[in-house]
Design a protein around this motif. Structure first.
Motif, mmCIF file in Angstrom:
data_model
loop_
_atom_site.group_PDB
_atom_site.id
_atom_site.type_symbol
_atom_site.label_atom_id
_atom_site.label_comp_id
_atom_site.label_asym_id
_atom_site.label_seq_id
_atom_site.Cartn_x
_atom_site.Cartn_y
_atom_site.Cartn_z
ATOM 1 N N GLY A 108 -3.312 9.707 10.847
ATOM 2 C CA GLY A 108 -4.221 10.115 9.706
ATOM 3 C C GLY A 108 -4.018 11.694 9.792
ATOM 4 N N TYR A 109 -5.009 12.651 9.599
ATOM 5 C CA TYR A 109 -4.845 13.885 9.588
ATOM 6 C C TYR A 109 -4.715 14.517 10.707
ATOM 7 C CZ TYR A 109 -7.177 18.479 8.326
ATOM 8 O OH TYR A 109 -7.630 19.685 8.373
ATOM 9 N N ILE A 110 -3.896 15.501 11.585
ATOM 10 C CA ILE A 110 -4.052 16.991 12.220
ATOM 11 C C ILE A 110 -4.669 17.931 11.716
ATOM 12 C CG2 ILE A 110 -2.754 18.792 12.511
ATOM 13 C CD1 ILE A 110 0.684 16.173 11.348
ATOM 14 N N SER A 117 1.218 -1.051 0.165
ATOM 15 C CA SER A 117 0.283 -0.461 0.199
ATOM 16 C C SER A 117 0.544 1.233 0.013
ATOM 17 C CB SER A 117 -1.076 0.207 1.288
ATOM 18 O OG SER A 117 0.100 0.076 2.358
ATOM 19 N N ARG A 118 0.181 2.826 -0.144
ATOM 20 C CA ARG A 118 0.545 4.349 -0.249
ATOM 21 C C ARG A 118 1.247 4.097 0.739
ATOM 22 N NH1 ARG A 118 0.378 9.656 0.331
ATOM 23 N NH2 ARG A 118 1.572 10.060 -1.222
ATOM 24 N N ARG A 119 0.482 3.912 1.871
ATOM 25 C CA ARG A 119 1.752 3.596 3.543
ATOM 26 C C ARG A 119 2.622 2.983 3.516
ATOM 27 N NH1 ARG A 119 -3.521 3.875 7.074
ATOM 28 N NH2 ARG A 119 -1.290 3.711 9.117
ATOM 29 N N VAL A 147 9.323 14.955 8.044
ATOM 30 C CA VAL A 147 9.380 13.550 7.587
ATOM 31 C C VAL A 147 8.344 13.251 9.534
ATOM 32 C CG1 VAL A 147 10.828 11.515 8.009
ATOM 33 C CG2 VAL A 147 11.191 13.680 6.597
ATOM 34 N N HIS A 148 8.937 13.900 9.971
ATOM 35 C CA HIS A 148 8.067 13.791 11.603
ATOM 36 C C HIS A 148 6.765 13.838 10.764
ATOM 37 C CE1 HIS A 148 8.987 18.467 11.934
ATOM 38 N NE2 HIS A 148 7.817 18.000 12.844
ATOM 39 N N LEU A 149 6.345 15.258 10.284
ATOM 40 C CA LEU A 149 4.849 14.782 10.413
ATOM 41 C C LEU A 149 3.598 13.950 8.898
ATOM 42 C CD1 LEU A 149 4.444 19.406 9.244
ATOM 43 C CD2 LEU A 149 3.384 17.633 11.610
ATOM 44 N N VAL A 150 4.820 14.150 7.790
ATOM 45 C CA VAL A 150 4.177 12.860 7.001
ATOM 46 C C VAL A 150 4.407 11.093 7.846
ATOM 47 C CG1 VAL A 150 5.352 11.100 5.612
ATOM 48 C CG2 VAL A 150 5.316 13.793 4.785
ATOM 49 N N MET A 151 5.126 11.112 9.148
ATOM 50 C CA MET A 151 5.132 9.944 9.464
ATOM 51 C C MET A 151 3.894 10.000 10.627
ATOM 52 S SD MET A 151 6.126 7.172 9.766
ATOM 53 C CE MET A 151 8.103 6.139 11.257
ATOM 54 N N TRP A 152 3.703 11.160 11.173
ATOM 55 C CA TRP A 152 2.228 11.109 11.844
ATOM 56 C C TRP A 152 1.246 11.051 10.802
ATOM 57 C CZ3 TRP A 152 1.444 11.374 16.939
ATOM 58 C CH2 TRP A 152 -0.273 11.665 17.836
ATOM 59 N N THR A 153 0.900 11.426 10.284
ATOM 60 C CA THR A 153 -0.019 11.161 8.931
ATOM 61 C C THR A 153 0.010 10.008 9.032
ATOM 62 O OG1 THR A 153 -0.141 14.020 8.630
ATOM 63 C CG2 THR A 153 -1.137 12.708 7.576
ATOM 64 N N ASN A 154 0.796 9.676 7.982
ATOM 65 C CA ASN A 154 0.899 8.106 8.097
ATOM 66 C C ASN A 154 0.425 6.782 8.684
ATOM 67 O OD1 ASN A 154 1.220 6.215 5.409
ATOM 68 N ND2 ASN A 154 2.621 5.938 6.209
ATOM 69 N N GLU A 155 0.377 7.423 10.275
ATOM 70 C CA GLU A 155 0.219 6.214 11.624
ATOM 71 C C GLU A 155 -1.344 6.470 11.865
ATOM 72 O OE1 GLU A 155 1.696 3.088 11.146
ATOM 73 O OE2 GLU A 155 3.595 4.354 9.670
ATOM 74 N N LEU A 205 -0.049 15.190 19.438
ATOM 75 C CA LEU A 205 -0.650 16.278 18.699
ATOM 76 C C LEU A 205 -0.992 16.781 20.343
ATOM 77 C CD1 LEU A 205 -2.226 16.484 15.758
ATOM 78 C CD2 LEU A 205 -4.190 15.446 17.413
ATOM 79 N N VAL A 206 -1.189 18.360 19.667
ATOM 80 C CA VAL A 206 -1.219 19.516 20.560
ATOM 81 C C VAL A 206 -1.641 21.105 19.498
ATOM 82 C CG1 VAL A 206 0.376 18.283 22.311
ATOM 83 C CG2 VAL A 206 1.268 20.358 21.094
#
Length: 112
Positions: free
Chosen positions: A62-64, A2-4, A52-60, A89-90
């Protein structure tokens, strides 16, 4: 695959795990030494440079949401581990308060 899975694999190919802290340390490029985003991990994804940290969070996870941001709870900007001991997420206010708390603690250690 998968893309994820492909995104996770691309990120993990550039990660070194710090056995002492548990941080997943990004070993690829970062945003440089100056400016507001200095020192944060960067990578190319879909033709764009992204944090990268935002991509990793979103990938694992979901949306911020618009009123939230990701805080490096572990205080290591190069950490991309998307778990609560490392990234959280804060609100902006909470993130700023934590930054000041960390600075105060660091200054107190220097004074001793």
């Amino acid at each position: 695959m998968s893309r994820r899975d492909k995104i996770r694999e691309k990120i993990m190919a550039r990660v070194r795990i710090d056995e002492e802290t548990g941080c997943w340390i990004w070993t690829g490029s970062d945003s440089g030494k100056g400016g507001r985003g200095a020192g944060y991990p960067r990578m190319s994804l879909g033709g764009q440079t992204v944090a990268v940290h935002l991509v990793m969070w979103t990938n694992e996870h979901g949306y911020i949401p618009g009123k939230k941001e990701i805080d490096h709870y572990c205080r290591n900007r190069l950490c991309v581990r998307p778990e609560p001991e490392h990234l959280q997420l804060v609100t902006r206010k909470r993130n700023i308060l934590r930054q000041w708390e960390a600075r105060r603690a660091a200054m107190a250690c220097e004074e001793v």
